[in-house]
Write an enzyme that holds these catalytic residues in place. Structure first.
Site, PDB file in Angstrom:
ATOM      1  CG  ASN A  16      -8.388   3.575   0.549  1.00 43.93           C
ATOM      2  OD1 ASN A  16      -7.175   3.503   0.396  1.00 43.93           O
ATOM      3  ND2 ASN A  16      -9.141   2.505   0.684  1.00 43.93           N
ATOM      4  CG  ASP A  60      -7.472   0.608  -2.043  1.00 45.21           C
ATOM      5  OD1 ASP A  60      -6.877   1.379  -1.275  1.00 45.21           O
ATOM      6  OD2 ASP A  60      -7.564  -0.614  -1.809  1.00 45.21           O
ATOM      7  CD  GLU A  69      -3.218   0.500   0.510  1.00 42.62           C
ATOM      8  OE1 GLU A  69      -2.749   1.515  -0.040  1.00 42.62           O
ATOM      9  OE2 GLU A  69      -4.441   0.266   0.561  1.00 42.62           O
ATOM     10  CG  ASN A 108      -6.238   2.159   4.398  1.00 36.42           C
ATOM     11  OD1 ASN A 108      -5.387   1.274   4.279  1.00 36.42           O
ATOM     12  ND2 ASN A 108      -7.160   2.370   3.487  1.00 36.42           N
ATOM     13  CG  ASP A 157     -11.672  -7.545  12.574  1.00 36.07           C
ATOM     14  OD1 ASP A 157     -10.465  -7.853  12.600  1.00 36.07           O
ATOM     15  OD2 ASP A 157     -12.464  -7.806  13.497  1.00 36.07           O
TER      16      ASP A 157
END
Length: 296
Positions: A151, A201, A15, A100, A118
């Site tokens: 994101n 994303d 990522e 993230n 999760d």
């Protein structure tokens, strides 16, 4: 146009790619392997630093080293030793959240958002996350609440618009942006995806102001004109699980694309063995903008 594998060693969930123009290397994270990576495209050498929590993004620090948004903290990272020094903590009321994606604006503030841990495994916690801004003085501003999977981020070439993705909103949103104060206002949607086929994303922006958006489960990166709300083209990859992208290379004309293999069955992994690798796209005829460093 050519799509090839840049880094053949697959990660679990690569990522947050960032081109470090100071060293001409690609930085990125593996969220599930809890590591920060740096890759030199000239030598092909990759360095890997294990840390004690899940990193969502990494950016260079103007004063040296790097800064990660990892777990529920912003932390300085010593790139030689791997030592983390906490700069600020967030989501104290939700300790199981994790950061993230994130990146810096043109003033050197680091923006990054959280999600329920999760969510990585498909067990979504709607509205559990937030979008935060780590200012240069190390104070933290909460810009948005009620976020499901924070994101992609990008800013227009003139820094007057901030673009943002909450993946489970299935859209790219725009804000009017005041660079002097770091304040986003007037939220609106500029592009919407079909939830049945595409999960937006990470993303980046090119020098013409067009967005490049990685579609998790869509196996492609799409170029979008946010001013007209139209898709201009799509680049397909040999994996469904593309996660983010950035422009890099000495001329900022190579698109680097990260991917994941988390939650894939053995059969899916056999069918898509390059999942988790980092790809490079050349010959696009587009150029990116330099990635910014954290100024604090």
């Amino acid at each position: 146009m050519s799509v090839t594998v840049a880094i053949a060693e697959p990660g679990e969930h690569t990522e947050g790619p960032h081109w470090d123009h100071r060293t001409n290397t690609l930085m990125y994270v593996d969220l599930l392997d809890q590591c920060v990576c740096r890759w030199d495209p000239v030598t092909g050498r990759k360095g890997k630093l294990k840390i004690d929590c899940s990193p969502g993004c990494v950016v260079p620090r103007a004063s040296g080293g790097a800064v990660v948004a990892a777990g529920t903290r912003f932390a300085a990272l010593d790139l030689q030793t791997g030592q983390l020094t906490t700069l600020a903590e967030v989501n104290r009321d939700k300790p199981t959240n994790i950061f993230n994606d994130g990146k810096c604006d043109a003033a050197g503030r680091l923006w990054a958002g959280t999600m329920g841990k999760d969510s990585v495994f498909g067990k979504f916690e709607f509205g559990a996350g937030s979008l935060f801004c780590l200012n240069a003085d190390r104070t933290v501003t909460k810009a948005l609440g009620g976020v499901s999977i924070s994101n992609g981020l990008a800013w227009s070439p003139d820094n007057t618009v901030m673009y943002y993705i909450d993946s489970l909103q299935f859209s790219v949103d725009a804000f009017d942006f005041d660079l002097s104060t770091g304040t986003p206002t007037n939220r609106r949607k500029v592009f919407t995806f079909d939830p049945a086929t595409s999960v937006p994303d990470g993303m980046t922006i090119d020098s013409d102001g067009h967005l490049w958006i990685a579609l998790l489960h869509g196996g492609q990166v799409v170029q979008v004109d946010p001013n007209t709300g139209t898709q201009l083209r799509a680049v397909k990859f040999p994996t469904d699980r593309v996660t983010s992208c950035c422009f890099g290379g000495p001329n900022l004309d190579v698109l680097y694309v990260t991917s994941a293999r988390v939650n894939m069955s053995a059969e899916q992994t056999l069918q898509q063995p390059l999942s988790g690798c980092v790809f490079q796209v050349t010959g696009l005829g587009a150029k990116g903008r330099p990635g910014m460093s954290y100024m604090g």
